[in-house]
Every structure is written in structure tokens, then in C-alpha cells.
Design an enzyme around this catalytic site. Structure first.
Site, PDB file in Angstrom:
ATOM      1  N   LYS A   9      38.650 -51.191 -26.472  1.00  0.00           N
ATOM      2  CA  LYS A   9      38.276 -50.027 -27.373  1.00  0.00           C
ATOM      3  C   LYS A   9      39.520 -50.275 -28.840  1.00  0.00           C
ATOM      4  O   LYS A   9      40.395 -50.911 -28.535  1.00  0.00           O
ATOM      5  CB  LYS A   9      38.606 -48.771 -26.728  1.00  0.00           C
ATOM      6  CG  LYS A   9      37.583 -48.404 -25.490  1.00  0.00           C
ATOM      7  CD  LYS A   9      37.684 -47.044 -25.081  1.00  0.00           C
ATOM      8  CE  LYS A   9      36.601 -46.644 -24.169  1.00  0.00           C
ATOM      9  NZ  LYS A   9      36.639 -45.327 -23.759  1.00  0.00           N
ATOM     10  N   TYR A  49      27.017 -43.482 -27.129  1.00  0.00           N
ATOM     11  CA  TYR A  49      27.514 -42.551 -26.165  1.00  0.00           C
ATOM     12  C   TYR A  49      26.632 -41.342 -25.927  1.00  0.00           C
ATOM     13  O   TYR A  49      27.025 -40.391 -25.589  1.00  0.00           O
ATOM     14  CB  TYR A  49      28.898 -42.153 -26.511  1.00  0.00           C
ATOM     15  CG  TYR A  49      30.150 -43.073 -26.070  1.00  0.00           C
ATOM     16  CD1 TYR A  49      30.340 -43.205 -24.847  1.00  0.00           C
ATOM     17  CD2 TYR A  49      30.798 -43.691 -27.090  1.00  0.00           C
ATOM     18  CE1 TYR A  49      31.420 -44.064 -24.342  1.00  0.00           C
ATOM     19  CE2 TYR A  49      31.993 -44.494 -26.516  1.00  0.00           C
ATOM     20  CZ  TYR A  49      32.104 -44.769 -25.236  1.00  0.00           C
ATOM     21  OH  TYR A  49      32.927 -45.532 -24.680  1.00  0.00           O
ATOM     22  N   PHE A  57      34.072 -33.127 -25.765  1.00  0.00           N
ATOM     23  CA  PHE A  57      34.767 -34.455 -26.164  1.00  0.00           C
ATOM     24  C   PHE A  57      34.251 -35.472 -27.146  1.00  0.00           C
ATOM     25  O   PHE A  57      34.542 -36.378 -27.625  1.00  0.00           O
ATOM     26  CB  PHE A  57      35.665 -35.216 -25.136  1.00  0.00           C
ATOM     27  CG  PHE A  57      34.613 -35.709 -24.029  1.00  0.00           C
ATOM     28  CD1 PHE A  57      34.200 -36.792 -24.332  1.00  0.00           C
ATOM     29  CD2 PHE A  57      34.465 -34.995 -22.818  1.00  0.00           C
ATOM     30  CE1 PHE A  57      33.250 -37.447 -23.529  1.00  0.00           C
ATOM     31  CE2 PHE A  57      33.627 -35.492 -21.906  1.00  0.00           C
ATOM     32  CZ  PHE A  57      33.032 -36.565 -22.148  1.00  0.00           C
ATOM     33  N   ARG A  85      34.876 -51.736 -13.033  1.00  0.00           N
ATOM     34  CA  ARG A  85      35.359 -50.595 -13.094  1.00  0.00           C
ATOM     35  C   ARG A  85      36.679 -50.337 -12.129  1.00  0.00           C
ATOM     36  O   ARG A  85      37.526 -49.574 -12.589  1.00  0.00           O
ATOM     37  CB  ARG A  85      34.442 -49.633 -12.510  1.00  0.00           C
ATOM     38  CG  ARG A  85      33.047 -49.552 -13.373  1.00  0.00           C
ATOM     39  CD  ARG A  85      32.359 -48.340 -12.876  1.00  0.00           C
ATOM     40  NE  ARG A  85      32.556 -46.896 -12.835  1.00  0.00           N
ATOM     41  CZ  ARG A  85      32.667 -46.209 -14.074  1.00  0.00           C
ATOM     42  NH1 ARG A  85      32.321 -46.862 -15.375  1.00  0.00           N
ATOM     43  NH2 ARG A  85      33.155 -45.232 -13.954  1.00  0.00           N
ATOM     44  N   THR A  91      39.444 -43.029 -15.459  1.00  0.00           N
ATOM     45  CA  THR A  91      39.297 -42.842 -16.833  1.00  0.00           C
ATOM     46  C   THR A  91      40.346 -42.367 -17.649  1.00  0.00           C
ATOM     47  O   THR A  91      40.765 -42.835 -18.688  1.00  0.00           O
ATOM     48  CB  THR A  91      37.964 -41.833 -16.913  1.00  0.00           C
ATOM     49  OG1 THR A  91      36.989 -42.126 -16.318  1.00  0.00           O
ATOM     50  CG2 THR A  91      37.674 -41.344 -18.511  1.00  0.00           C
ATOM     51  N   ARG A 102      43.851 -49.552 -17.853  1.00  0.00           N
ATOM     52  CA  ARG A 102      43.971 -48.248 -18.313  1.00  0.00           C
ATOM     53  C   ARG A 102      45.249 -47.633 -17.984  1.00  0.00           C
ATOM     54  O   ARG A 102      45.864 -47.139 -19.004  1.00  0.00           O
ATOM     55  CB  ARG A 102      42.979 -47.339 -17.743  1.00  0.00           C
ATOM     56  CG  ARG A 102      41.403 -47.314 -18.731  1.00  0.00           C
ATOM     57  CD  ARG A 102      40.426 -46.777 -17.895  1.00  0.00           C
ATOM     58  NE  ARG A 102      39.387 -46.773 -18.657  1.00  0.00           N
ATOM     59  CZ  ARG A 102      38.183 -46.318 -18.444  1.00  0.00           C
ATOM     60  NH1 ARG A 102      37.870 -45.991 -16.983  1.00  0.00           N
ATOM     61  NH2 ARG A 102      36.904 -46.454 -19.219  1.00  0.00           N
ATOM     62  N   ASN A 112      41.600 -44.762 -23.758  1.00  0.00           N
ATOM     63  CA  ASN A 112      41.898 -45.221 -22.672  1.00  0.00           C
ATOM     64  C   ASN A 112      41.585 -47.047 -22.482  1.00  0.00           C
ATOM     65  O   ASN A 112      41.229 -47.311 -21.574  1.00  0.00           O
ATOM     66  CB  ASN A 112      41.185 -44.403 -21.512  1.00  0.00           C
ATOM     67  CG  ASN A 112      39.779 -44.539 -21.660  1.00  0.00           C
ATOM     68  OD1 ASN A 112      39.473 -45.073 -22.740  1.00  0.00           O
ATOM     69  ND2 ASN A 112      38.906 -43.986 -20.857  1.00  0.00           N
ATOM     70  N   HIS A 115      36.116 -49.866 -21.690  1.00  0.00           N
ATOM     71  CA  HIS A 115      34.978 -49.247 -21.266  1.00  0.00           C
ATOM     72  C   HIS A 115      34.306 -50.156 -20.431  1.00  0.00           C
ATOM     73  O   HIS A 115      34.335 -51.395 -20.583  1.00  0.00           O
ATOM     74  CB  HIS A 115      33.980 -48.761 -22.379  1.00  0.00           C
ATOM     75  CG  HIS A 115      32.647 -48.303 -22.036  1.00  0.00           C
ATOM     76  ND1 HIS A 115      32.219 -46.949 -21.492  1.00  0.00           N
ATOM     77  CD2 HIS A 115      31.638 -48.887 -21.722  1.00  0.00           C
ATOM     78  CE1 HIS A 115      31.140 -47.050 -21.107  1.00  0.00           C
ATOM     79  NE2 HIS A 115      30.565 -48.287 -21.362  1.00  0.00           N
ATOM     80  N   GLU A 126      23.099 -50.585 -21.936  1.00  0.00           N
ATOM     81  CA  GLU A 126      24.454 -50.728 -22.793  1.00  0.00           C
ATOM     82  C   GLU A 126      24.428 -52.120 -23.500  1.00  0.00           C
ATOM     83  O   GLU A 126      24.828 -52.586 -24.528  1.00  0.00           O
ATOM     84  CB  GLU A 126      25.624 -50.570 -22.316  1.00  0.00           C
ATOM     85  CG  GLU A 126      25.892 -49.026 -21.706  1.00  0.00           C
ATOM     86  CD  GLU A 126      27.082 -48.547 -21.213  1.00  0.00           C
ATOM     87  OE1 GLU A 126      27.864 -49.431 -20.594  1.00  0.00           O
ATOM     88  OE2 GLU A 126      27.270 -47.431 -20.962  1.00  0.00           O
TER      89      GLU A 126
HETATM   90  P1  CMP Z   1      34.358 -44.283 -21.174  1.00  0.00           P
HETATM   91  O1  CMP Z   1      34.473 -45.184 -19.964  1.00  0.00           O
HETATM   92  O2  CMP Z   1      34.228 -44.931 -22.679  1.00  0.00           O
HETATM   93  O3  CMP Z   1      33.079 -43.237 -21.322  1.00  0.00           O
HETATM   94  C1  CMP Z   1      32.938 -42.142 -21.806  1.00  0.00           C
HETATM   95  C2  CMP Z   1      34.393 -41.782 -22.419  1.00  0.00           C
HETATM   96  O4  CMP Z   1      34.680 -40.133 -22.918  1.00  0.00           O
HETATM   97  C3  CMP Z   1      35.572 -42.059 -21.533  1.00  0.00           C
HETATM   98  O5  CMP Z   1      35.658 -43.366 -21.430  1.00  0.00           O
HETATM   99  C4  CMP Z   1      36.638 -41.216 -22.273  1.00  0.00           C
HETATM  100  O6  CMP Z   1      37.656 -42.080 -23.133  1.00  0.00           O
HETATM  101  C5  CMP Z   1      36.125 -40.182 -22.828  1.00  0.00           C
HETATM  102  N1  CMP Z   1      36.339 -38.863 -22.176  1.00  0.00           N
HETATM  103  C6  CMP Z   1      35.891 -38.452 -21.090  1.00  0.00           C
HETATM  104  N2  CMP Z   1      36.480 -37.265 -20.853  1.00  0.00           N
HETATM  105  C7  CMP Z   1      36.983 -36.887 -21.887  1.00  0.00           C
HETATM  106  C8  CMP Z   1      38.017 -35.784 -22.624  1.00  0.00           C
HETATM  107  N3  CMP Z   1      37.959 -34.732 -21.363  1.00  0.00           N
HETATM  108  N4  CMP Z   1      38.697 -35.807 -23.526  1.00  0.00           N
HETATM  109  C9  CMP Z   1      38.283 -36.752 -24.393  1.00  0.00           C
HETATM  110  N5  CMP Z   1      37.607 -38.003 -23.861  1.00  0.00           N
HETATM  111  C10 CMP Z   1      36.944 -37.928 -22.865  1.00  0.00           C
END
Ligand code: CMP
Length: 137
Positions: A9, A49, A57, A85, A91, A102, A112, A115, A126
């Protein structure tokens, strides 16, 4: 062998962590079948997304993902979705285990570092969002 989509990212690319993350991917036994640097538009980030559209979010997530370049990759390995993963970690970096990407490179749940697809079915969707068949070795 199966495939998953990985993204380094914008936060991780901007802080110069791309090389270290790619080293880790290779050392975990993944083969990189395709890779490119992309700077997503806001609309492209929203499309990628779209399952999160309507969540609190979503705006923050899509603004962040379109803020700077990221690296998108097709990763191959036995059990690729599950293994990637595990290597990424939880996450929220604060909940991610020591030694995960992460934990090492992420700074918040939004920023984070990486992905990964959450199922084989979503991996196919994807991967097809970013790569056509000719681009995947
Ligand atoms: P990712 O694995 O890219 O998939 C969806 C993304 O949404 C996740 O990683 C986070 O970076 C983001 N995400 C999920 N929950 C939240 C949250 N509560 N606030 C901000 N970002 C979020």
C-alpha cells in the site's frame, strides 16, 4: 498451487519498504507471477474496494489508497490466500503478531502496509481487476 492478489500500500511504498516486503514474499516461498506500480485514481480505489462501500471507513480507505503509488502483485504458492494473510498479520497492526508485515510496517488500521485477498473466489476477482491474462506468467 494457487494465486492471490497482494498489494504493497501507499504508506509502505512511500516509506521505502517495498524491497524488504518483496524479500519477505520470496523467502516465504511465493513466486511473483505479475507485478506493477500503479497510482490508483479515487474511482479505481472505490471500484477495487466496492464491497466496503457504505462503511464508515470507505472514504478514508479510498482516499488513502489513491494518495500515492502502490505495488500490485499476483502471488503463487501452495495455499496462497491463507499463507499471505498469515504473513501480513491482523488488519490492525496493533493486533498483528510480532514478525508479521503489518506489525513491522503498518501504522494504523487504515494505513496497514499491505493487502491480500480474503478468499480464492475474491482472489480471482481482485487479480482480474489489475491484470489481464497476458500479464500473468
Ligand atoms: P484491507 O485488507 O486492504 O481491506 C480493507 C481495508 O479497510 C483494510 O485492509 C483496512 O486498511 C481498512 N479498514 C478496515 N477497517 C477499518 C477501519 N475501522 N478504519 C479504517 N480503515 C479500515
Amino acid at each position: 498451487m494457487n494465486l492471490t492478489l497482494g498489494i504493497i500500500k501507499p504508506d509502505a511504498v512511500s516509506k521505502g519498504a517495498t524491497g524488504k516486503i518483496i524479500d519477505r514474499i520470496l523467502s516465504e516461498g511465493f513466486k511473483i507471477r505479475a507485478m506493477k506500480l500503479v497510482h490508483l485514481t479515487k474511482k479505481q480505489a472505490e471500484g477495487f474496494y466496492k464491497v466496503h462501500a457504505g462503511k464508515g471507513f470507505f472514504e478514508e480507505l479510498t482516499t488513502f489508497m489513491s494518495s500515492a503509488p502502490c505495488v500490485v502483485m499476483v502471488l503463487e504458492r501452495e495455499d496462497a490466500v491463507k499463507k499471505w494473510r498469515e504473513v501480513m498479520g491482523a488488519t490492525n497492526p496493533a493486533d498483528a503478531e510480532e514478525g508479521t508485515l503489518r506489525r513491522e510496517f503498518g501504522s494504523s488500521i487504515g494505513e496497514n502496509a499491505v493487502h491480500g485477498s480474503d478468499s480464492e473466489e475474491n482472489a480471482k476477482i481482485e487479480i482480474a481487476y489489475f491484470f489481464n491474462q497476458l500479464e500473468i506468467l
